[in-house]
Design a protein around this motif. Structure first.
Motif, PDB file in Angstrom:
ATOM      1  N   PRO A 119      -5.500  -4.454  -9.249  1.00  0.00           N
ATOM      2  CA  PRO A 119      -6.570  -4.281 -10.241  1.00  0.00           C
ATOM      3  C   PRO A 119      -7.876  -4.917  -9.763  1.00  0.00           C
ATOM      4  O   PRO A 119      -7.869  -5.848  -8.958  1.00  0.00           O
ATOM      5  N   PHE A 120      -8.977  -4.391 -10.275  1.00  0.00           N
ATOM      6  CA  PHE A 120     -10.301  -4.951 -10.005  1.00  0.00           C
ATOM      7  C   PHE A 120     -10.953  -5.330 -11.325  1.00  0.00           C
ATOM      8  O   PHE A 120     -10.605  -4.783 -12.377  1.00  0.00           O
ATOM      9  N   LYS A 121     -11.913  -6.245 -11.280  1.00  0.00           N
ATOM     10  CA  LYS A 121     -12.624  -6.679 -12.479  1.00  0.00           C
ATOM     11  C   LYS A 121     -13.282  -5.522 -13.213  1.00  0.00           C
ATOM     12  O   LYS A 121     -13.447  -5.555 -14.422  1.00  0.00           O
ATOM     13  N   SER A 122     -13.648  -4.482 -12.497  1.00  0.00           N
ATOM     14  CA  SER A 122     -14.330  -3.331 -13.074  1.00  0.00           C
ATOM     15  C   SER A 122     -13.423  -2.463 -13.942  1.00  0.00           C
ATOM     16  O   SER A 122     -13.896  -1.556 -14.617  1.00  0.00           O
ATOM     17  N   GLY A 123     -12.125  -2.717 -13.917  1.00  0.00           N
ATOM     18  CA  GLY A 123     -11.176  -1.888 -14.642  1.00  0.00           C
ATOM     19  C   GLY A 123     -10.529  -0.829 -13.773  1.00  0.00           C
ATOM     20  O   GLY A 123      -9.566  -0.176 -14.168  1.00  0.00           O
ATOM     21  N   VAL A 124     -11.046  -0.650 -12.563  1.00  0.00           N
ATOM     22  CA  VAL A 124     -10.474   0.290 -11.601  1.00  0.00           C
ATOM     23  C   VAL A 124      -9.205  -0.328 -11.023  1.00  0.00           C
ATOM     24  O   VAL A 124      -9.099  -1.550 -10.888  1.00  0.00           O
ATOM     25  N   ILE A 125      -8.226   0.515 -10.710  1.00  0.00           N
ATOM     26  CA  ILE A 125      -7.039   0.064  -9.986  1.00  0.00           C
ATOM     27  C   ILE A 125      -6.871   0.930  -8.750  1.00  0.00           C
ATOM     28  O   ILE A 125      -7.457   2.011  -8.651  1.00  0.00           O
ATOM     29  N   VAL A 126      -6.080   0.448  -7.809  1.00  0.00           N
ATOM     30  CA  VAL A 126      -5.697   1.245  -6.637  1.00  0.00           C
ATOM     31  C   VAL A 126      -4.188   1.118  -6.470  1.00  0.00           C
ATOM     32  O   VAL A 126      -3.608   0.061  -6.747  1.00  0.00           O
ATOM     33  N   ILE A 127      -3.567   2.202  -6.072  1.00  0.00           N
ATOM     34  CA  ILE A 127      -2.142   2.204  -5.774  1.00  0.00           C
ATOM     35  C   ILE A 127      -1.981   1.569  -4.394  1.00  0.00           C
ATOM     36  O   ILE A 127      -2.483   2.089  -3.401  1.00  0.00           O
ATOM     37  N   LYS A 128      -1.301   0.429  -4.333  1.00  0.00           N
ATOM     38  CA  LYS A 128      -1.203  -0.351  -3.092  1.00  0.00           C
ATOM     39  C   LYS A 128      -0.632   0.459  -1.931  1.00  0.00           C
ATOM     40  O   LYS A 128      -1.114   0.382  -0.812  1.00  0.00           O
ATOM     41  N   HIS A 129       0.376   1.248  -2.167  1.00  0.00           N
ATOM     42  CA  HIS A 129       1.063   1.967  -1.090  1.00  0.00           C
ATOM     43  C   HIS A 129       0.585   3.407  -0.948  1.00  0.00           C
ATOM     44  O   HIS A 129       1.289   4.249  -0.389  1.00  0.00           O
ATOM     45  N   TRP A 130      -0.610   3.682  -1.443  1.00  0.00           N
ATOM     46  CA  TRP A 130      -1.131   5.047  -1.450  1.00  0.00           C
ATOM     47  C   TRP A 130      -1.085   5.719  -0.082  1.00  0.00           C
ATOM     48  O   TRP A 130      -0.650   6.857   0.053  1.00  0.00           O
TER      49      TRP A 130
ATOM     50  N   GLU B  59      -3.434  -2.619   5.804  1.00  0.00           N
ATOM     51  CA  GLU B  59      -2.501  -3.366   6.648  1.00  0.00           C
ATOM     52  C   GLU B  59      -1.920  -2.443   7.730  1.00  0.00           C
ATOM     53  O   GLU B  59      -2.040  -1.222   7.646  1.00  0.00           O
ATOM     54  N   ASP B  60      -1.267  -3.027   8.699  1.00  0.00           N
ATOM     55  CA  ASP B  60      -0.658  -2.246   9.782  1.00  0.00           C
ATOM     56  C   ASP B  60       0.355  -1.227   9.258  1.00  0.00           C
ATOM     57  O   ASP B  60       0.526  -0.162   9.833  1.00  0.00           O
ATOM     58  N   ASN B  61       1.030  -1.560   8.158  1.00  0.00           N
ATOM     59  CA  ASN B  61       2.032  -0.644   7.608  1.00  0.00           C
ATOM     60  C   ASN B  61       1.417   0.444   6.725  1.00  0.00           C
ATOM     61  O   ASN B  61       2.128   1.300   6.202  1.00  0.00           O
ATOM     62  N   GLY B  62       0.103   0.408   6.513  1.00  0.00           N
ATOM     63  CA  GLY B  62      -0.570   1.418   5.715  1.00  0.00           C
ATOM     64  C   GLY B  62      -0.834   1.017   4.280  1.00  0.00           C
ATOM     65  O   GLY B  62      -1.426   1.788   3.525  1.00  0.00           O
ATOM     66  N   ALA B  63      -0.428  -0.169   3.863  1.00  0.00           N
ATOM     67  CA  ALA B  63      -0.640  -0.623   2.486  1.00  0.00           C
ATOM     68  C   ALA B  63      -2.022  -1.256   2.340  1.00  0.00           C
ATOM     69  O   ALA B  63      -2.519  -1.901   3.264  1.00  0.00           O
ATOM     70  N   TYR B  64      -2.627  -1.048   1.182  1.00  0.00           N
ATOM     71  CA  TYR B  64      -3.877  -1.726   0.868  1.00  0.00           C
ATOM     72  C   TYR B  64      -3.592  -3.188   0.540  1.00  0.00           C
ATOM     73  O   TYR B  64      -2.557  -3.516  -0.048  1.00  0.00           O
ATOM     74  N   SER B  65      -4.515  -4.074   0.869  1.00  0.00           N
ATOM     75  CA  SER B  65      -4.470  -5.453   0.403  1.00  0.00           C
ATOM     76  C   SER B  65      -5.899  -5.952   0.263  1.00  0.00           C
ATOM     77  O   SER B  65      -6.817  -5.419   0.887  1.00  0.00           O
ATOM     78  N   MET B  66      -6.053  -6.960  -0.579  1.00  0.00           N
ATOM     79  CA  MET B  66      -7.374  -7.528  -0.808  1.00  0.00           C
ATOM     80  C   MET B  66      -7.814  -8.288   0.443  1.00  0.00           C
ATOM     81  O   MET B  66      -7.002  -8.946   1.090  1.00  0.00           O
ATOM     82  N   ILE B  67      -9.091  -8.180   0.764  1.00  0.00           N
ATOM     83  CA  ILE B  67      -9.658  -9.003   1.828  1.00  0.00           C
ATOM     84  C   ILE B  67      -9.603 -10.436   1.330  1.00  0.00           C
ATOM     85  O   ILE B  67      -9.856 -10.706   0.158  1.00  0.00           O
ATOM     86  N   ASP B  68      -9.264 -11.373   2.184  1.00  0.00           N
ATOM     87  CA  ASP B  68      -8.960 -12.745   1.794  1.00  0.00           C
ATOM     88  C   ASP B  68     -10.000 -13.400   0.895  1.00  0.00           C
ATOM     89  O   ASP B  68      -9.656 -14.129  -0.009  1.00  0.00           O
TER      90      ASP B  68
END
Length: 121
Positions: free
Chosen positions: A69-80, A106-115
C-alpha cells in the motif's frame, strides 16, 4: 489495459497463500484481475466492499506482503511481474508513476519498497 490475467502457481500454491482464509484469497484474485498492466490500482476498498471482504482481509494481504500500500491509497500487487508479462507494444504504462518510483524490482521479479521509502496501511 489487458483483459486477461495470469497467476503463477509458485505464488498461489504456496502454503503461505493457501493458509490464508478463502475470503482473503478471493480478494487477492479480484484485486489482481482489476489492476492495471503494471499491477497498480487506486480503488482496492471498492473491490473489497463489492465482493464482501472485510478490512481484516486487506490487512492480512498487507501483512503477508501480497500487496504493497501507498499513502495515496494506491496499492500494487507485489508479485505482479511474476504473474504477468506483456509485450511492450501491448502494455499500457501505469499512471501511478510517483508510487512506481518508490519501488524496485527484485531479482525474482517481485516489487519491493526502496529502502528509504515508507508505505503505510
Amino acid at each position: 489495459m489487458a483483459e486477461k490475467r495470469m497467476f503463477a502457481k509458485i505464488i498461489i500454491d504456496s502454503d503461505l497463500f493457501l493458509d490464508m482464509p478463502l475470503s482473503t484469497q478471493a480478494l487477492y484474485f479480484h484485486l489482481s484481475m482489476r489492476a492495471d498492466d503494471e499491477g497498480f490500482m487506486n480503488n482496492p476498498k471498492k473491490i473489497q466492499r463489492a465482493i464482501g471482504c472485510t478490512d481484516d482481509d486487506m490487512k492480512l494481504l498487507i501483512a503477508k506482503s501480497y500487496i504493497i500500500p501507498f499513502k495515496s491509497g494506491v496499492i500494487v500487487i507485489k508479485h505482479w511481474l511474476i504473474h504477468n508479462t506483456l509485450r511492450k507494444d501491448r502494455m499500457t504504462l501505469t499512471t501511478y508513476t510517483n508510487e512506481k518510483s518508490m519501488l524496485r524490482v527484485e531479482d525474482n521479479g517481485a516489487y519491493s519498497m526502496i529502502d528509504n521509502q515508507l508505505s503505510t496501511t
